[in-house]
Design an enzyme around this catalytic site. Structure first.
Site, short mmCIF file in Angstrom:
data_model
loop_
_atom_site.label_atom_id
_atom_site.label_comp_id
_atom_site.label_asym_id
_atom_site.label_seq_id
_atom_site.Cartn_x
_atom_site.Cartn_y
_atom_site.Cartn_z
N GLY A 78 5.81 59.58 26.46
CA GLY A 78 6.70 60.80 26.63
C GLY A 78 7.60 59.98 24.79
O GLY A 78 7.67 59.59 24.21
N ARG A 116 12.12 66.60 12.49
CA ARG A 116 12.99 66.96 13.04
C ARG A 116 14.11 67.55 12.34
O ARG A 116 14.20 67.95 12.83
CB ARG A 116 13.57 65.19 13.09
N GLU A 154 10.10 67.51 19.57
CA GLU A 154 9.50 66.34 18.96
C GLU A 154 11.20 65.32 18.85
O GLU A 154 12.07 64.83 17.56
CB GLU A 154 9.90 67.24 17.91
N PRO A 158 1.24 62.51 29.12
CA PRO A 158 2.20 61.78 30.59
C PRO A 158 2.42 61.58 30.75
O PRO A 158 4.11 60.66 30.71
CB PRO A 158 0.85 62.40 31.49
#
Lengths: 266, 380
Positions: free
Chosen positions: B131, B243, B363, B128
């Site tokens: 990020g 990625r 991601e 939380p």
């Protein structure tokens, strides 16, 4: 048991379009596929191998130009053990008779217990090559196989589709069956299978020199083909026809004669 | 420079397409509508080798190359971004760190089940409060004999509740900052470990997303990847690889949208002709396809560089950024060409537009990608 599946690379007719001006098929850029009935035969062979689980093998045989390699790789990627491409300029122009002569020669060279071919190819639609191979090899055959009911080392029981019924037939091994696409739903190639198909497995090419002892060279290729194509055309879909139940022989004769007269056939 | 695919890659592409068309596409609308994770598709993906493509056969992988894997994700995403996301979260995030940083014992213990698809993998970095700033890890791991005791909460975790193992980052020594982060493989039946309620999302709604909750969870020290303090490096390296696979998800979504749009504009009639005949339609689709193909070139370049063992971090970030931006742009513009029908949920273009948005976020957001790109370019 050595299960051999004969396959043909054909144009994917679902992708073929008609040239609106000449009304002929546009073959350029049409992808090639394994003939659907043959692919069902591959799947059936793989299932038999898995069920037997006794070291039985699946071998794929195709006659065609070098480009047919990819069809054999696909079969290997589905799980077949080995593949042979019968390919030589001298095989070119073969009709069904000459083709079956060459494939039968290949099978003699490679060895077989159970031979599976597709019922017919979607490009030629003859349904002749499978049965002819069995005749060349002098082994029993069942065409239009819809289901393989059982298989053991000296016999196979097959359900054959017939016009209005099924036949359950038992054949001794070695023998040949021609498969309908209903025989088995083909699996996909697997990722690892595709790498194997181009890695540890190989497509062996057999040419004229490899097979010349096995056939009469006068009976292969364009020169050895008794068939001449006079005309080719697209099949017209026929209606279901009319069925008459509970009519006497005399009534039946009258109905048939009336129909023939109505259409000015007699 | 040769851009052609190998024979294996061509045959793989053909297989991926057939599989996607026959096995994945028919469920795509339904799992979106019902927000259902289709376990049956996972079993099929496993059977045909989709869950272990770029890993060696000795660990039950498929022995494939990275581009072959990327192409699989792309083909799946053309018809269902949920399925593509699931494969990418498993095969890159859930597996790559074990393969790349695990000991031989760990690889033998975890990889065969994961690569064969008997088990599914997940990855848990986000919290939380952590990020884009993923160094702010609050989940703690404290050594206790042969175990570590984990406490904390991870959020927005893909494959949550469906995966059997999760690669989880934790703080083992807060005083060391990034160098105090350590990574563990946590198995689903670990005591003290549970999965929170499932998130309701805008897109990729068949993909399971939930919190992972650790309450005195007991994880064997033998499950630590690398050494204590190496976790941040492991997670960043994993995200580099991840990625590229998200670039593939995005590219697939864009291509799928383009395909359904081209079909639609050739059928839809207005003002007495197919709307494909209007210059606006032609210009839009010409522009969209050009952007997709440009994005795809960077995607394939990134995958090829990774396969060749060369540095690929820059290309990976560029491809994630460009492919994701392109996917959002392409789906929005394709939907516009559908007009009112495009806004209706029975048309898949609407789902594709919702699905595309996540590729700009998960991601690493597009903004994070730009930070990474600028760092690679030494712009300080």
């Amino acid at each position: 048991m050595k299960i051999v599946v004969c396959v043909k690379q054909v144009p994917d007719t679902t992708e073929v379009k008609l040239d609106p001006k000449t009304n002929t098929l546009i073959r350029d850029g049409v992808p090639s596929i394994i003939n659907p009935d043959d692919k069902a035969g591959i799947e059936a062979a793989l299932q038999l191998k898995e069920k037997l689980n006794d070291g039985s093998t699946v071998t794929i045989v195709s006659m065609g130009p070098p480009q047919a390699d990819v069809a054999l790789r696909e079969a290997l990627a589905m799980g077949a053990d080995e593949a042979y491409l019968l390919s030589d300029r001298q095989f070119g122009g073969s009709d069904t008779y000459a083709t079956s002569t060459i494939i039968a020669a290949g099978l003699k060279k490679i060895g077989y217990d159970l031979v599976i071919t597709g019922r017919q190819a979607i490009d030629g639609d003859t349904a002749q090559v499978g049965p002819q191979i069995a005749e060349h090899l002098a082994i029993p055959q069942v065409s239009y196989a819809e289901e393989i009911i059982s298989l053991d080392k000296d016999k196979i029981v097959v359900k054959r589709q017939f016009e209005d019924r099924y036949h359950i037939l038992e054949l001794p091994i070695p023998c040949l069956i021609t498969s309908l696409s209903e025989l088995a739903e083909p699996r996909y190639m697997s990722v690892g299978g595709i790498y194997d198909a181009y890695g540890v497995k190989e497509v062996k090419v057999l040419g004229f020199e490899d097979l010349k002892e096995m056939f009469d060279p006068a009976r292969i290729g364009l020169k050895g083909s008794p068939t001449n194509v006079v005309k080719s055309f697209t099949k017209q879909a026929k209606g279901a026809g009319t069925k008459y139940d509970d009519v006497s022989a005399d009534e039946a004769v009258k109905i048939i004669v009336d129909k023939l007269e109505e259409r000015h056939i007699i | 420079m040769d851009f052609s695919l190998s024979k294996e890659q061509q045959l793989l592409q053909e297989m991926y397409r057939k599989f996607a068309e026959n096995e994945v596409k028919p469920l795509a609308q339904e799992i979106d509508e019902e927000e259902r994770f289709p376990r049956e598709t996972v079993d099929k993906l496993a059977k045909y080798g989709f869950l272990g493509i770029p890993y060696p056969k000795e660990y039950e992988g498929q022995g494939g190359d990275y581009l072959a894997y990327i192409m699989a994700v792309e083909e799946l995403a053309k018809v269902c971004a949920t399925t593509a996301t699931r494969v990418a979260a498993h095969a890159t995030l859930g597996v790559f760190p074990i393969f790349e940083f695990g000991t031989e014992e760990q690889k033998k213990r975890f990889l065969p089940d994961l690569l064969s698809g008997r088990k599914l993998g997940g990855f848990a970095l986000t919290e939380p409060g952590a990020g884009s700033d993923s160094s702010m890890q609050q989940t703690k791991a404290v050594r206790d004999g042969d175990n570590y005791i984990l406490n904390g909460t991870k959020c927005f975790i893909t494959n949550a509740g469906e995966a059997d193992t999760y690669v989880v980052s934790t703080m083992t020594d807060k005083s060391k900052g990034n160098h105090g982060i350590s990574t563990f493989v946590v198995e689903k039946d670990t005591p003290g470990f549970s999965v929170g309620k499932h998130e309701k999302k805008m897109g990729i709604r068949g993909s399971a997303t939930a919190d992972l909750i650790f309450e005195n969870a007991v994880v064997p020290a033998a499950n630590m990847l690398g050494k204590e303090g190496q976790g941040f490096k492991i997670m960043m390296k994993t995200l580099d690889a991840g990625r590229i696979s998200i670039g593939a998800v995005a590219t697939g979504i864009a291509e799928g949208a383009y395909d359904v749009c081209v079909k639609y504009v050739k059928e839809r009639k207005q003002f007495g002709k197919n709307i494909a005949a209007f210059q606006n339609t032609k210009f839009e689709l010409a522009d969209i396809r050009t952007r997709i193909d440009a994005a795809k070139l960077i995607l394939y370049k990134a995958a090829s560089e990774k396969q060749a063992g060369r540095p690929y971090g820059l290309y990976a970030a560029q491809c994630k950024y460009l492919c994701a931006t392109t996917a959002s742009d392409a789906t929005r513009r394709c939907l516009q060409l559908f007009g009112g029908y495009g806004y209706m949920r029975e048309y898949e273009i609407e789902r594709m537009m919702r699905d595309a948005k996540i590729t700009e976020i998960y991601e690493g957001t597009s903004e994070v990608q730009k930070i990474v790109i600028a760092n690679h370019l030494n712009i300080k």
